[in-house]
Write a protein that holds these residues in place. Structure first.
Motif, PDB file in Angstrom:
ATOM      1  N   TYR A 188     -10.826  16.105   5.609  1.00 41.23           N
ATOM      2  CA  TYR A 188      -9.536  16.453   5.526  1.00 41.23           C
ATOM      3  C   TYR A 188      -8.822  16.219   6.746  1.00 41.23           C
ATOM      4  N   PRO A 189      -7.461  15.677   6.844  1.00 39.52           N
ATOM      5  CA  PRO A 189      -6.815  15.815   5.589  1.00 39.52           C
ATOM      6  C   PRO A 189      -6.538  14.538   4.495  1.00 39.52           C
ATOM      7  N   LYS A 190      -7.637  13.735   4.666  1.00 42.59           N
ATOM      8  CA  LYS A 190      -7.606  12.497   3.819  1.00 42.59           C
ATOM      9  C   LYS A 190      -8.505  13.073   2.737  1.00 42.59           C
ATOM     10  N   PRO A 191      -7.828  12.841   1.346  1.00 40.85           N
ATOM     11  CA  PRO A 191      -8.680  13.294   0.265  1.00 40.85           C
ATOM     12  C   PRO A 191      -9.595  12.117  -0.153  1.00 40.85           C
ATOM     13  N   GLY A 192     -10.465  12.628  -1.029  1.00 42.26           N
ATOM     14  CA  GLY A 192     -11.378  11.728  -1.784  1.00 42.26           C
ATOM     15  C   GLY A 192     -12.760  12.532  -1.781  1.00 42.26           C
ATOM     16  N   GLY A 193     -13.593  11.657  -2.589  1.00 46.15           N
ATOM     17  CA  GLY A 193     -14.750  12.129  -2.826  1.00 46.15           C
ATOM     18  C   GLY A 193     -15.851  12.817  -1.805  1.00 46.15           C
ATOM     19  N   VAL A 194     -15.887  11.921  -0.700  1.00 40.94           N
ATOM     20  CA  VAL A 194     -16.902  11.992   0.194  1.00 40.94           C
ATOM     21  C   VAL A 194     -16.333  13.431   0.978  1.00 40.94           C
ATOM     22  N   THR A 195     -14.891  13.269   0.905  1.00 44.35           N
ATOM     23  CA  THR A 195     -14.239  14.668   1.834  1.00 44.35           C
ATOM     24  C   THR A 195     -14.876  15.948   0.960  1.00 44.35           C
ATOM     25  N   GLU A 196     -14.590  15.931  -0.288  1.00 41.81           N
ATOM     26  CA  GLU A 196     -14.806  17.036  -0.965  1.00 41.81           C
ATOM     27  C   GLU A 196     -16.306  17.519  -0.959  1.00 41.81           C
ATOM     28  N   VAL A 197     -17.306  16.439  -1.065  1.00 41.06           N
ATOM     29  CA  VAL A 197     -18.690  16.775  -1.015  1.00 41.06           C
ATOM     30  C   VAL A 197     -18.973  17.537   0.357  1.00 41.06           C
ATOM     31  N   VAL A 198     -18.525  16.957   1.465  1.00 40.04           N
ATOM     32  CA  VAL A 198     -18.645  17.460   2.767  1.00 40.04           C
ATOM     33  C   VAL A 198     -18.283  18.753   2.928  1.00 40.04           C
ATOM     34  N   HIS A 199     -16.968  18.935   2.303  1.00 40.73           N
ATOM     35  CA  HIS A 199     -16.199  20.318   2.578  1.00 40.73           C
ATOM     36  C   HIS A 199     -17.181  21.518   1.882  1.00 40.73           C
ATOM     37  N   HIS A 200     -17.466  21.101   0.538  1.00 37.21           N
ATOM     38  CA  HIS A 200     -18.023  22.024  -0.240  1.00 37.21           C
ATOM     39  C   HIS A 200     -19.517  22.218   0.107  1.00 37.21           C
ATOM     40  N   THR A 201     -20.302  21.116   0.531  1.00 40.94           N
ATOM     41  CA  THR A 201     -21.658  21.323   1.167  1.00 40.94           C
ATOM     42  C   THR A 201     -21.771  22.401   2.254  1.00 40.94           C
ATOM     43  N   ALA A 202     -20.918  21.999   3.349  1.00 43.04           N
ATOM     44  CA  ALA A 202     -20.707  23.044   4.542  1.00 43.04           C
ATOM     45  C   ALA A 202     -20.342  24.233   3.920  1.00 43.04           C
ATOM     46  N   ALA A 203     -19.357  24.449   3.060  1.00 41.27           N
ATOM     47  CA  ALA A 203     -19.375  26.100   2.837  1.00 41.27           C
ATOM     48  C   ALA A 203     -20.548  26.731   2.151  1.00 41.27           C
ATOM     49  N   GLU A 204     -21.099  25.741   1.229  1.00 41.21           N
ATOM     50  CA  GLU A 204     -22.356  26.533   0.593  1.00 41.21           C
ATOM     51  C   GLU A 204     -23.642  26.829   1.720  1.00 41.21           C
ATOM     52  N   LEU A 205     -23.421  25.943   2.532  1.00 42.92           N
ATOM     53  CA  LEU A 205     -24.725  26.055   3.517  1.00 42.92           C
ATOM     54  C   LEU A 205     -24.273  27.135   4.309  1.00 42.92           C
ATOM     55  N   ARG A 206     -23.043  27.481   4.750  1.00 43.38           N
ATOM     56  CA  ARG A 206     -22.509  28.565   5.305  1.00 43.38           C
ATOM     57  C   ARG A 206     -22.813  29.747   4.837  1.00 43.38           C
ATOM     58  N   ARG A 207     -22.402  29.821   3.383  1.00 45.77           N
ATOM     59  CA  ARG A 207     -22.803  30.963   2.650  1.00 45.77           C
ATOM     60  C   ARG A 207     -24.167  31.258   2.601  1.00 45.77           C
ATOM     61  N   SER A 208     -25.042  30.312   2.707  1.00 43.34           N
ATOM     62  CA  SER A 208     -26.421  30.645   2.958  1.00 43.34           C
ATOM     63  C   SER A 208     -26.889  31.060   4.003  1.00 43.34           C
ATOM     64  N   GLY A 209     -26.065  31.207   5.063  1.00 51.40           N
ATOM     65  CA  GLY A 209     -26.300  31.813   6.456  1.00 51.40           C
ATOM     66  C   GLY A 209     -26.825  30.655   7.550  1.00 51.40           C
ATOM     67  N   HIS A 210     -26.497  29.414   7.205  1.00 47.45           N
ATOM     68  CA  HIS A 210     -26.659  28.363   7.976  1.00 47.45           C
ATOM     69  C   HIS A 210     -25.385  28.116   9.182  1.00 47.45           C
ATOM     70  N   ASP A 211     -25.807  27.585  10.282  1.00 46.64           N
ATOM     71  CA  ASP A 211     -24.529  27.498  11.347  1.00 46.64           C
ATOM     72  C   ASP A 211     -24.092  25.866  11.117  1.00 46.64           C
ATOM     73  N   VAL A 212     -23.188  25.700  10.490  1.00 45.94           N
ATOM     74  CA  VAL A 212     -22.886  24.254  10.220  1.00 45.94           C
ATOM     75  C   VAL A 212     -21.501  23.824  10.860  1.00 45.94           C
TER      76      VAL A 212
END
Length: 302
Positions: free
Chosen positions: A11-35
């Motif tokens: 972000y702010p550039k949209p795109g498939g990789v952008t979405e994958v990175v953002h949501h991967t980081a969010a899920e890893l943080r939700r699992s307790g990791h420091d990302v």
């Protein structure tokens, strides 16, 4: 666990990789990791973002039938090494690992003992630069401890140049955002047949074919046909139709939309169309349309 994610698409550039990175980081943080996401700057004035470090500046470079994000700047490798030294990551994941500059420099940098995971996104029939620089790029690929490909075509393409073991992990989407029953956009459910396109207006996305198909579609549909274009791209002026007959159909170009508004455009569509002509490793927009419950017409490409 401390995890660093290196990407030139964010972000702010949209795109498939952008979405994958953002949501991967969010899920890893939700699992307790420091990302921490390490990416490029997109112009001045970006506010401080928790969990994001930006270095260099973004420039666009034509590659693989699209415009690719590339980071420009002085001493980028040194800056990466300073970050790795300070953060002491356990794992570093780099997206598009063989692409200049940040991903490729990550392969060369002193990572302070962190394990290195490369996620490959590209797919094509061939790559001139890979073939030309094969010995150098093979050496860089050998530094990866683990390789991920987002699809079988992606794996097959990259394994042709860099043989080895690839784990296929398909991209995912946020089904809390994309699901049936989302309210449509006011004014778009007015009786017209809405055909939706979402994506960058790059050559390989196939929009000229969709424009040429509009009069044929309108000829066989009793309702007025409206093509809704969501997304931007440097080729917009070239792919938008010149004065041609659309057979009574109309085009509504809304440009880039906020992430929170995008699902409502899917909910407003009768049909989602993805006319890409090739070099697509994984179509995240197809998942978004499926999750929202929109019928899809897509190109028959690998």
């Amino acid at each position: 666990m401390k995890i660093g994610i290196v990407t030139q698409s964010y972000y702010p550039k949209p795109g498939g990789v952008t979405e994958v990175v953002h949501h991967t980081a969010a899920e890893l943080r939700r699992s307790g990791h420091d990302v921490t996401i390490i990416t490029t700057r997109y112009g001045p004035g970006r506010r401080k973002e928790p969990g994001v470090i930006r270095i260099g500046r973004n420039v666009l470079f034509p590659a693989n039938g699209a415009w690719t994000n590339v980071t420009a700047g002085w001493r980028l490798r040194h800056q990466l090494e300073e970050i790795f030294r300070r953060e002491r990551f356990d794992i570093i994941q780099t997206h598009c690992p063989l692409v200049p500059t940040l991903p490729a420099l990550t392969l060369l940098a002193d990572r302070q003992g962190a394990r290195l995971v490369g996620t490959f996104h590209a797919a094509a029939e061939s790559n001139f630069l890979y073939a030309l620089l094969r010995p150098l790029v093979e050496w860089g690929a050998a530094n990866l401890d683990h390789r991920i490909a987002v699809s079988e075509p992606c794996r097959d393409f990259n394994a042709k140049y860099f043989p080895g073991d690839y784990e296929i992990i398909p991209n995912g989407i946020d089904t809390d955002r994309f699901h049936p029953g989302i309210p449509p956009i006011e004014g778009l459910r007015d009786g017209k047949l809405n055909i939706l396109f979402v994506g960058r207006m790059d050559r390989r996305k196939g929009l000229p074919h969709l424009f040429r198909a509009l009069p044929l579609i309108q000829r066989h549909i009793p309702r007025l046909v409206r093509l809704i274009l969501v997304g931007e791209g440097n080729m917009r002026r070239r792919v938008m139709p010149r004065p041609i007959s659309l057979g009574g159909a109309e085009i509504t170009a809304v440009g880039r939309v906020d992430a929170g508004l995008l699902p409502r455009y899917y909910a407003s569509a009768d049909i989602f169309c993805a006319p890409a002509t090739g070099r697509e490793s994984f179509g995240i927009v197809l998942l978004e349309a499926m999750a929202t419950g929109v019928p899809i017409v897509a190109s028959d490409i690998p």
